[in-house]
Design a protein around this motif. Structure first.
Motif, PDB file in Angstrom:
ATOM      1  N   LYS A 258      17.918  55.033  37.057  1.00 58.56           N
ATOM      2  CA  LYS A 258      18.250  55.845  38.417  1.00 58.56           C
ATOM      3  C   LYS A 258      19.552  55.400  39.003  1.00 58.56           C
ATOM      4  N   GLU A 259      20.658  56.591  39.553  1.00 54.69           N
ATOM      5  CA  GLU A 259      22.015  55.743  40.043  1.00 54.69           C
ATOM      6  C   GLU A 259      21.913  54.088  39.157  1.00 54.69           C
ATOM      7  N   GLY A 260      22.367  54.241  38.100  1.00 55.23           N
ATOM      8  CA  GLY A 260      22.976  52.650  37.484  1.00 55.23           C
ATOM      9  C   GLY A 260      21.949  51.509  38.089  1.00 55.23           C
ATOM     10  N   VAL A 261      20.329  51.659  38.364  1.00 53.17           N
ATOM     11  CA  VAL A 261      20.050  50.479  39.172  1.00 53.17           C
ATOM     12  C   VAL A 261      17.899  51.493  37.276  1.00 53.17           C
ATOM     13  N   LYS A 262      17.723  49.913  37.319  1.00 53.07           N
ATOM     14  CA  LYS A 262      16.613  50.134  36.615  1.00 53.07           C
ATOM     15  C   LYS A 262      15.238  49.947  36.881  1.00 53.07           C
ATOM     16  N   VAL A 263      14.587  51.752  36.973  1.00 52.08           N
ATOM     17  CA  VAL A 263      13.475  51.688  37.415  1.00 52.08           C
ATOM     18  C   VAL A 263      12.933  52.022  36.534  1.00 52.08           C
ATOM     19  N   GLY A 264      11.361  51.133  36.475  1.00 51.33           N
ATOM     20  CA  GLY A 264      10.169  51.817  35.688  1.00 51.33           C
ATOM     21  C   GLY A 264       8.966  50.959  35.728  1.00 51.33           C
ATOM     22  N   ILE A 265       8.124  51.619  35.451  1.00 50.77           N
ATOM     23  CA  ILE A 265       6.529  50.349  34.911  1.00 50.77           C
ATOM     24  C   ILE A 265       6.672  50.162  33.907  1.00 50.77           C
ATOM     25  N   ARG A 266       6.189  49.097  34.332  1.00 51.96           N
ATOM     26  CA  ARG A 266       5.343  48.470  33.439  1.00 51.96           C
ATOM     27  C   ARG A 266       4.762  46.988  33.166  1.00 51.96           C
ATOM     28  N   ALA A 267       4.326  46.523  31.827  1.00 51.12           N
ATOM     29  CA  ALA A 267       3.450  45.403  32.399  1.00 51.12           C
ATOM     30  C   ALA A 267       3.698  43.850  32.999  1.00 51.12           C
ATOM     31  N   ALA A 268       2.855  43.685  33.458  1.00 52.30           N
ATOM     32  CA  ALA A 268       3.235  42.345  34.628  1.00 52.30           C
ATOM     33  C   ALA A 268       3.368  41.094  33.470  1.00 52.30           C
ATOM     34  N   VAL A 269       4.212  40.464  33.758  1.00 58.90           N
ATOM     35  CA  VAL A 269       3.979  39.157  32.572  1.00 58.90           C
ATOM     36  C   VAL A 269       4.362  37.349  34.447  1.00 58.90           C
ATOM     37  N   GLU A 270       4.004  36.442  33.697  1.00 62.76           N
ATOM     38  CA  GLU A 270       3.156  35.780  34.408  1.00 62.76           C
ATOM     39  C   GLU A 270       4.767  35.988  35.714  1.00 62.76           C
ATOM     40  N   GLN A 271       5.650  35.581  35.380  1.00 69.60           N
ATOM     41  CA  GLN A 271       6.261  35.128  36.544  1.00 69.60           C
ATOM     42  C   GLN A 271       6.801  36.965  37.197  1.00 69.60           C
TER      43      GLN A 271
ATOM     44  N   PHE B  79      -4.810  36.581  37.468  1.00 69.33           N
ATOM     45  CA  PHE B  79      -3.936  37.061  36.717  1.00 69.33           C
ATOM     46  C   PHE B  79      -4.280  36.647  35.589  1.00 69.33           C
ATOM     47  N   ARG B  80      -4.734  35.771  34.350  1.00 71.17           N
ATOM     48  CA  ARG B  80      -4.723  36.545  33.272  1.00 71.17           C
ATOM     49  C   ARG B  80      -5.359  36.329  32.972  1.00 71.17           C
ATOM     50  N   LYS B  81      -7.120  37.076  33.422  1.00 68.15           N
ATOM     51  CA  LYS B  81      -7.748  38.215  33.149  1.00 68.15           C
ATOM     52  C   LYS B  81      -7.557  39.663  32.749  1.00 68.15           C
ATOM     53  N   HIS B  82      -6.400  39.709  33.093  1.00 68.10           N
ATOM     54  CA  HIS B  82      -6.228  41.279  32.852  1.00 68.10           C
ATOM     55  C   HIS B  82      -5.217  40.876  30.547  1.00 68.10           C
ATOM     56  N   ASN B  83      -5.556  42.121  30.343  1.00 66.82           N
ATOM     57  CA  ASN B  83      -5.659  42.054  29.512  1.00 66.82           C
ATOM     58  C   ASN B  83      -4.265  43.180  29.629  1.00 66.82           C
ATOM     59  N   PRO B  84      -2.793  43.495  28.470  1.00 70.38           N
ATOM     60  CA  PRO B  84      -2.528  44.684  29.111  1.00 70.38           C
ATOM     61  C   PRO B  84      -2.888  45.936  27.578  1.00 70.38           C
ATOM     62  N   ASP B  85      -4.076  45.791  26.294  1.00 68.20           N
ATOM     63  CA  ASP B  85      -4.918  46.792  26.023  1.00 68.20           C
ATOM     64  C   ASP B  85      -5.918  46.900  26.309  1.00 68.20           C
ATOM     65  N   ARG B  86      -6.561  46.436  28.015  1.00 62.66           N
ATOM     66  CA  ARG B  86      -8.391  46.834  27.821  1.00 62.66           C
ATOM     67  C   ARG B  86      -8.146  46.860  29.047  1.00 62.66           C
ATOM     68  N   ARG B  87      -7.616  46.191  30.433  1.00 64.11           N
ATOM     69  CA  ARG B  87      -7.427  46.291  31.606  1.00 64.11           C
ATOM     70  C   ARG B  87      -6.178  45.829  32.436  1.00 64.11           C
ATOM     71  N   PRO B  88      -4.990  46.157  32.291  1.00 60.19           N
ATOM     72  CA  PRO B  88      -3.646  45.901  32.471  1.00 60.19           C
ATOM     73  C   PRO B  88      -3.408  45.729  34.067  1.00 60.19           C
ATOM     74  N   LEU B  89      -2.201  44.934  34.130  1.00 61.95           N
ATOM     75  CA  LEU B  89      -1.587  44.789  35.079  1.00 61.95           C
ATOM     76  C   LEU B  89      -0.366  44.837  34.896  1.00 61.95           C
ATOM     77  N   LEU B  90       0.053  46.465  35.801  1.00 61.92           N
ATOM     78  CA  LEU B  90       1.258  46.804  35.756  1.00 61.92           C
ATOM     79  C   LEU B  90       1.846  46.658  36.947  1.00 61.92           C
ATOM     80  N   VAL B  91       3.372  46.921  36.779  1.00 60.29           N
ATOM     81  CA  VAL B  91       3.984  46.285  38.363  1.00 60.29           C
ATOM     82  C   VAL B  91       5.219  47.980  37.710  1.00 60.29           C
ATOM     83  N   TYR B  92       6.032  48.064  39.071  1.00 58.44           N
ATOM     84  CA  TYR B  92       6.481  49.369  39.193  1.00 58.44           C
ATOM     85  C   TYR B  92       7.817  48.009  39.833  1.00 58.44           C
TER      86      TYR B  92
END
Length: 183
Positions: A3-16, A50-63
């Motif tokens: 969006k206007e040259g800026v990366k925007v989106g929803i993805r699975a959270a990573v530990e970082q 954080f580690r209890k979240h499983n991307p295939d079952r109970r994900p944690l997503l970030v915008y």
């Protein structure tokens, strides 16, 4: 998505992402509107969660907007028993400086779109009755109040009601309607 040259989106959270997730969560604590925690939490104290979240079952997503996480949503087991595996509790948190910019709406929409792939048929949210913005958001998506726990929370010498809002997702309702009568 860009969006206007800026990366925007929803993805699975990573530990970082955890420090920013905790920062956003901690910003909500003093408002006494979004969480029953009354003291800030640490990154270390949220690591197991954080580690209890499983991307295939109970994900944690970030915008993500640019290189910054500005909101997050988590799916969690409802009541932790096998009979409830098709139900998940949602929690949505938006950084204060990004509230009012439809982040919650985008996160909730993504959650509902993802739910069928996770085997989720019902979504629930626990919301303080005085948290009007969150209640309005859920109601705009068709969530209904399924219960209310009066004065169940005490913070700063005040009592607060907790609303349970829920929604049976349409993909499940349409599957039930088209299923043969003989089961």
């Amino acid at each position: 998505m860009w969006k206007e040259g800026v990366k925007v989106g929803i993805r699975a959270a990573v530990e970082q992402d955890l420090p920013r997730i905790v920062e956003i969560y901690n910003a909500a604590i003093p408002t006494r509107r979004s969480t029953a925690d009354t003291e800030t939490v640490t990154i270390n104290s949220r690591l197991e969660w954080f580690r209890k979240h499983n991307p295939d079952r109970r994900p944690l997503l970030v915008y993500e907007q640019g290189d910054e996480v500005v909101a997050w949503i988590s799916f969690e087991d409802f009541y932790g028993r096998p009979a409830y595996q098709h139900t998940a509790e949602l929690s949505i948190y938006v950084a204060p400086e990004h509230q009012g910019r439809l982040m919650g709406k985008k996160m909730l929409q993504a959650a509902e779109e993802l739910a069928p792939r996770l085997g989720i048929q019902i979504l629930v949210g626990y919301v303080f009755a005085h948290n009007s913005p969150s209640i309005r958001l859920l109601q705009a998506f068709g969530y209904q109040e399924w219960g209310r726990l009066p004065n169940v929370a005490q913070m700063d010498g005040k009592e607060y009601n907790l609303c349970i809002l829920g929604k049976r997702l349409e993909h499940q309702a349409s599957t039930e309607q088209s299923a043969p009568a003989n089961r």
